[in-house]
Design a protein around this motif. Structure first.
Motif, PDB file in Angstrom:
ATOM      1  N   ASP A   3       0.848  -1.203   0.000  1.00  0.00           N
ATOM      2  CA  ASP A   3       0.000   0.000   0.000  1.00  0.00           C
ATOM      3  C   ASP A   3       0.875   1.241   0.000  1.00  0.00           C
TER       4      ASP A   3
ATOM      5  N   ARG B  89     -15.321   1.488 -11.389  1.00  0.00           N
ATOM      6  CA  ARG B  89     -14.035   1.706 -10.720  1.00  0.00           C
ATOM      7  C   ARG B  89     -12.946   0.835 -11.347  1.00  0.00           C
TER       8      ARG B  89
ATOM      9  N   TYR C  67      -3.267   4.977  -2.803  1.00  0.00           N
ATOM     10  CA  TYR C  67      -4.420   5.793  -2.467  1.00  0.00           C
ATOM     11  C   TYR C  67      -4.038   7.251  -2.397  1.00  0.00           C
ATOM     12  N   GLY C  68      -4.792   8.070  -3.129  1.00  0.00           N
ATOM     13  CA  GLY C  68      -4.612   9.516  -2.984  1.00  0.00           C
ATOM     14  C   GLY C  68      -5.187   9.925  -1.639  1.00  0.00           C
TER      15      GLY C  68
ATOM     16  N   ILE D 273      -9.206   1.953  -9.942  1.00  0.00           N
ATOM     17  CA  ILE D 273      -8.763   3.320  -9.682  1.00  0.00           C
ATOM     18  C   ILE D 273      -7.467   3.376  -8.877  1.00  0.00           C
ATOM     19  N   SER D 274      -7.413   2.646  -7.778  1.00  0.00           N
ATOM     20  CA  SER D 274      -6.250   2.736  -6.879  1.00  0.00           C
ATOM     21  C   SER D 274      -5.420   1.464  -6.861  1.00  0.00           C
TER      22      SER D 274
ATOM     23  N   PHE E  24     -10.661   7.725 -14.580  1.00  0.00           N
ATOM     24  CA  PHE E  24     -10.578   7.328 -13.162  1.00  0.00           C
ATOM     25  C   PHE E  24     -10.457   8.560 -12.259  1.00  0.00           C
TER      26      PHE E  24
END
Ligand SMILES: Nc1nc2c(ncn2[C@@H]2O[C@H](COP(=O)(O)OP(=O)(O)OP(=O)(O)O)[C@@H](O)[C@H]2O)c(=O)[nH]1
Ligand SMILES: [Mg+2]
Lengths: 596, 406
Positions: B193, B348, B224-225, B269-270, B395
């Motif tokens: 992560d 997503r 993750y943003g 997306i992530s 995205f």
């Protein structure tokens, strides 16, 4: 009932001086309302009145009072609104009365609407009972207020009753003064019926409920009545009084105030000022009638959802039943589609109509920038009324444009005079007169109506720390150098954002407007250019950058519901956007035209 | 087994307590599919991170034992549901909090408990989220022996000035050694992560971390943003130094390009994965498929019903001690909501959704159709035959579309 045991009076004052609170005390003292059950300002029964703490509509109520002389009197009280938008409500209420209680706030003194309402009452030849309220406040200046009453109103200030409506101090004396000072009505109960319609509202079960003041004769259920201005005849269903809810009685007779129903379908059929008489035995002369309340500002109303057009039309029709002061007619906008051009008494009235439509009829609306009504003389020699900027003929077809002006009164402590003059100048005001009243001045200005309808009052309040008060009246049309200011989104003019402004202010206004729009138009997938233009000349420009990033990184631990609810809430917000071309424009953008 | 972590092996089995109607919601709504996921929430961390709004609390004395006892009861209650013998768990995911705070024997007991009540597919994906400072090779080996076959390492950053500001307890070296320990422990499906858009993180710093982590050759990367959630410390108190929007966008693209160059698929997306290494458990969410929940605040989706457990750990434990499933809220989705969810979850992913789903949603909504045309025209949305999906540029703006699709 003997006429000499009746008193009909209104309570009038500047906004917030305590009319409705005094009405509460009078209701409680006379046992009309159980004080334990009563809420504050009980006559302010509309949701909107309660939430905003102001009176919007006049309210009538009958009180039974046993005076110190041992006699029982019937008092018909009409509580009136103080806000300038609703001053026509005051005039109609006064037409049903012999007297008026004029309240002056002991801490604020005489204000603009105190004076305006005083003139209304004395022009109607009413007996005025001055009352100084809020004497409980630390800032109360009872003696100073007495002096003001003597000097400004030319009433005997020493006769003013000093009370606290909030705590009830002095209120019993108000009841005695009503009995002692206000004359009883005159009239002949045996003469043919002659009754003045001074208010009316629509009830879906009973039809129009007509508020009447009888000058002669009697009215009871089953009687056939004639509405003299339109010749329509009806059978009376019910007569009654407000105490404060509608309570049927057997009959109303000369001098009394109450209501009647007669299966009248539309408020317009029993207009304020109408004379009601007996069909079989008409009275000789009708009342002179009453001028209709004239709308001062006009704005387009559009449903955000195009499919709600019909619903909006139905809602307007229903609302107008109870609010004849507001007008509407269909119009179309290139940007917004099908809607209605509506006329209002002022901005408060406009806000209230919009709020009622949204709440009571569950509509989502866009209100376009309000405009006053201009008179345009075309090169072809016609004179046309323009209340919608997008309908303005092109400059080459205009010979001359006139705009409405008002005469206005500003009451303000002397220390704020400079600030007031500055504001007046900014708003194209012309000074008329100046009078000193102790520490305060009464300044009269002429203003273009367009300059004062929108934010003038708020500005005035803020530059005077809340001390200035303001009242105005439409006076005349004057020629003026006006231009149409257009707004373009990505090159396309948006008719609903156009406004008519004075040439000298166009640049400043255009700049402020595009800046405001940049703040309220959300970022979209593409850049949005916002331009202000006069004719083909762009005078200001701003851009809303394209959306860069709008993403949820993670729906943690499978909590999809939370994400969905968040998006659903955003979607609710989006419902208040209107698509204009490709650009999504929020509701408030259309109103920003006026606040800049 | 340490004495403190002892829990009774015998439990009262109360499948359906009539006094608590919400606990019986699962009894009356059987799953539609045979294969389910199971999400297990471990609500403890040594310390809460600034950005985190998840259901977690510092680990106090005895709390882990009480929690595990309750968890076992919960699994037993779930297993006793009438339909439980007919389903099979295809994935188990232990998330947190910090699941790697569980000792090896605790982990083994938890997984044993699950296997005792449910048929677990032989090839089931069993993931545990780990914080670098709480793992050793021995521990991870123990996890592997207990059945854990996928690890997700919460590295977040490799910048030793940023890590403490986040509230993380490891440094860049610790991150690296945790990754190596996992490999040495035999973990062949290893995810990392990362977070971007962090306070103080510039593009160069991010590029360095991305390249370093990719050099380790993880099987899967989640990036993750940063979002400032209302429930997080930063969300409440604010935080300085968040990079400008364009900087965040550049960081997103920097990873997207580097991952592509290394053959990782940007499949959500992530999320990025080596071919064949996508997270099966998370794909259950994105496909709006069914999963069970266990642990405080955990959410499940079964038989058209989304539900959530009691969030507060003490109350979660009390409820289970009373023999009742700790379900606090549940909602049956309308068909419109179901469709909306399928669209926003499916979109997503790089696989997107069947075009026919979108058509159903667009039926009669001319305005939305026009908006979708704009999305296509700007290459944010792309269709390949019978499926439609967001592009990597799409995205980044996906929420703007999802709002419309609901
Ligand atoms: N201290 C004090 N406050 C008062 C008194 N009378 C009224 N108020 C307060 O003044 C505010 C306005 O009172 P209202 O009775 O609503 O005034 P109003 O004149 O009916 O106002 P509009 O109908 O909006 O014009 C309320 O907050 C009252 O509580 C008083 O005697 N003393
Ligand atoms: Mg009032």
């Amino acid at each position: 009932m003997a006429l000499r045991r009746i008193r009909n009076f209104s309570i009038v004052a500047h906004i917030d001086h305590g009319k409705s609170t005094l009405a509460d005390r009078l209701l409680a003292l006379t046992g009309t309302m159980d004080p334990k059950k009563a809420v504050d300002q009980v006559l302010d029964s509309m949701d909107l009145e309660r939430e905003r703490g102001i009176t919007i509509k006049a309210h009538t109520v009958r009180l039974l009072y046993r005076a110190r002389d041992g006699q029982e009197y019937t008092l018909n009280l009409i509580d009136t609104p103080g806000h300038v938008d609703f001053s026509y409500e005051v005039s109609r209420a006064l037409a049903a009365c012999e007297g008026a209680i004029l309240i002056v706030d002991a801490a604020q003194g005489i204000e603009a609407q105190t004076l305006a309402n005083f003139y209304l009452a004395s022009d109607a030849n009413l007996t005025i009972v001055p009352v100084i309220n809020k004497i409980d406040l630390p800032a109360a200046d009872v003696e100073g207020t007495r002096t003001q009453i003597t000097e400004t109103l030319e009433l005997d200030g020493s006769e003013a009753l000093a009370i606290s409506a909030k705590h009830g101090t002095g209120v019993p004396e108000v009841l005695e003064a009503i009995v002692a000072r206000i004359p009883p009505p005159e009239g002949d109960p045996e003469a043919p019926l002659k009754a003045l319609v001074f208010d009316s509202f629509y009830d879906s079960y009973q039809g129009v409920v007509v508020h009447v003041r009888l000058t002669d004769g009697r009215v009871r259920p089953g009687m056939r009545i004639l509405l003299m201005s339109n010749g329509r005849s009806y059978e009376v269903q019910q007569v009654g009084v407000f105490s404060p809810d509608m309570r049927p009685v057997e009959e109303l007779s000369a001098g009394q105030v109450g209501y009647l129903t007669a299966s009248i379908k539309r408020v317009a059929d029993a207009k304020v000022g109408e004379t009601i008489t007996e069909t079989l035995r008409p009275t000789a002369a009708a009342f002179p009638g009453y001028r209709d309340a004239k709308p001062m500002v006009f704005a387009g109303l559009y449903s955000i959802d195009d499919t709600e057009y019909e619903a909006l039309r139905d809602a307007l029709e229903k609302l107008r039943l109870n609010d004849p002061a507001f007008t509407y007619e269909p119009e179309t906008s290139l940007a917004l589609g099908y809607g209605f051009r509506c006329g209002f008494l002022g901005m408060l009235h406009m806000e209230i109509v919009q709020e009622r439509l949204e709440r009571e009829f569950n509509l989502s609306l866009i209100v376009t920038a309000p405009s006053v009504q201009y008179k345009v003389l075309t090169t072809a020699g016609e004179v046309i009324d323009i209340d919608n900027p997008s309908k303005l003929p092109s400059p080459d077809r205009i010979e001359q444009m006139d705009e409405p002006y008002v005469t206005s009164s500003v009451f303000v402590p002397t220390e704020f005079m400079t600030a007031i003059y500055k504001l007046a100048q900014e708003k194209r005001g012309e000074h008329r007169s100046l009078e000193y009243h102790g520490k305060r001045v009464h300044i009269k200005f002429d203003f273009p109506l367009a300059e004062i309808v929108v934010d003038f009052y708020d500005r005035l309040k803020s530059i005077s720390k809340g001390y200035a008060s303001f009242d105005y009246e439409l006076s005349e049309f004057r020629p003026s150098d006006l231009v149409k200011l257009d707004i373009l989104l990505n090159g396309d003019p948006v008719d609903a954002l156009s406004s008519i402004v004075h040439r000298d202010k166009a640049y400043e206004k255009g700049k402020a407007l595009v800046e405001k729009l940049r703040k309220v138009i959300p970022r979209q997938l593409f850049e949005v250019a916002i331009q202000a233009a006069i004719g083909s000349r762009v005078i200001a420009r701003e851009t809303v950058k394209a959306m860069g990033k709008n993403v949820t990184a993670k729906c943690y631990g499978g909590d999809i519901t939370r994400k969905r609810k968040l998006l659903e809430r955003q979607k609710e917000g989006k419902k208040r956007m209107k698509q204009v071309g490709k650009v999504e424009v929020p509701q408030e953008a259309f109103l920003s035209v006026l606040k800049s | 087994m340490r004495p403190g972590s002892a829990y009774p092996k015998m439990h009262f089995l109360v499948a359906d307590n009539p006094s608590s109607s919400s606990s019986s919601i699962l009894a009356v709504s059987a799953p539609e599919a045979k294969e389910l996921g199971l999400y297990v929430h471990v609500p403890f961390c040594t310390k809460r991170c600034g950005y985190c709004s998840f259901n977690t609390a510092p680990l106090t004395d005895g709390a882990m034992a009480r929690y595990l006892e309750a968890l076992h009861r919960e699994i037993d209650l779930l297993g006793a549901l009438a339909w439980a013998p007919g389903v099979r768990l295809a994935t188990v995911f232990l998330g947190g909090g910090t699941p790697s705070l569980l000792a090896v024997d605790e982990m083994a007991a938890a997984l044993d408990g699950i296997r005792a009540q449910f048929e677990v597919a032989p090839d089931a994906e069993i993931t545990v989220e780990c914080n670098p400072e709480s793992v050793t090779r021995e521990k991870l080996e123990g996890y592997r022996v207990a059945g854990v076959n996928r690890l997700s390492l919460g590295i977040q950053s490799l910048d030793d000035t940023i890590l403490p500001r986040l509230g993380r307890l490891h440094d860049a070296r610790g991150a690296r050694s945790a990754f190596e320990a996992a490999r040495e422990a035999g973990c062949v499906n290893l995810s990392v992560d990362l977070m971007y858009g962090l306070p103080g993180l510039d593009l160069a710093g991010w590029a360095g971390a991305v390249d370093a982590v990719l050099d380790w050759q993880p099987d899967h990367v989640s990036a993750y943003g940063l979002t400032l959630d209302a429930g997080s410390l930063w969300g409440a108190a604010g935080v300085e130094g968040i990079p400008a929007e364009q900087e965040q966008i550049d960081q997103y693209w920097r990873l997207a390009h580097a991952a592509a160059a290394r053959g990782l698929e940007h499949y959500e997306i992530s999320n990025y994965a080596r071919p064949g290494c996508r997270s099966r458990h998370n794909q259950i969410y994105w496909r709006a498929a069914e999963y069970l929940a266990a642990g405080p605040g955990a959410c499940g989706f079964v038989g058209g019903i989304r539900y959530a457990n009691v969030r507060a750990t003490p109350r979660y434990c009390e409820t289970l001690a009373a023999g009742v499933l700790p379900i606090e809220s549940s909602e049956r989705l309308s068909s419109r909501q179901k469709l909306g969810e399928r669209l926003i979850l499916g979109l997503r992913t790089a696989d997107g959704v069947p075009t026919s789903w979108l058509e159903t949603r667009l039926d009669g909504d001319q305005r939305l159709r026009q908006r979708l045309d704009t999305w296509r025209a700007q290459a944010l949305l792309a269709g390949t035959g019978d499926r439609i999906h967001l592009t990597e540029a799409g995205f980044l703006l996906s929420d703007a579309l999802f709002v419309e699709l609901l």
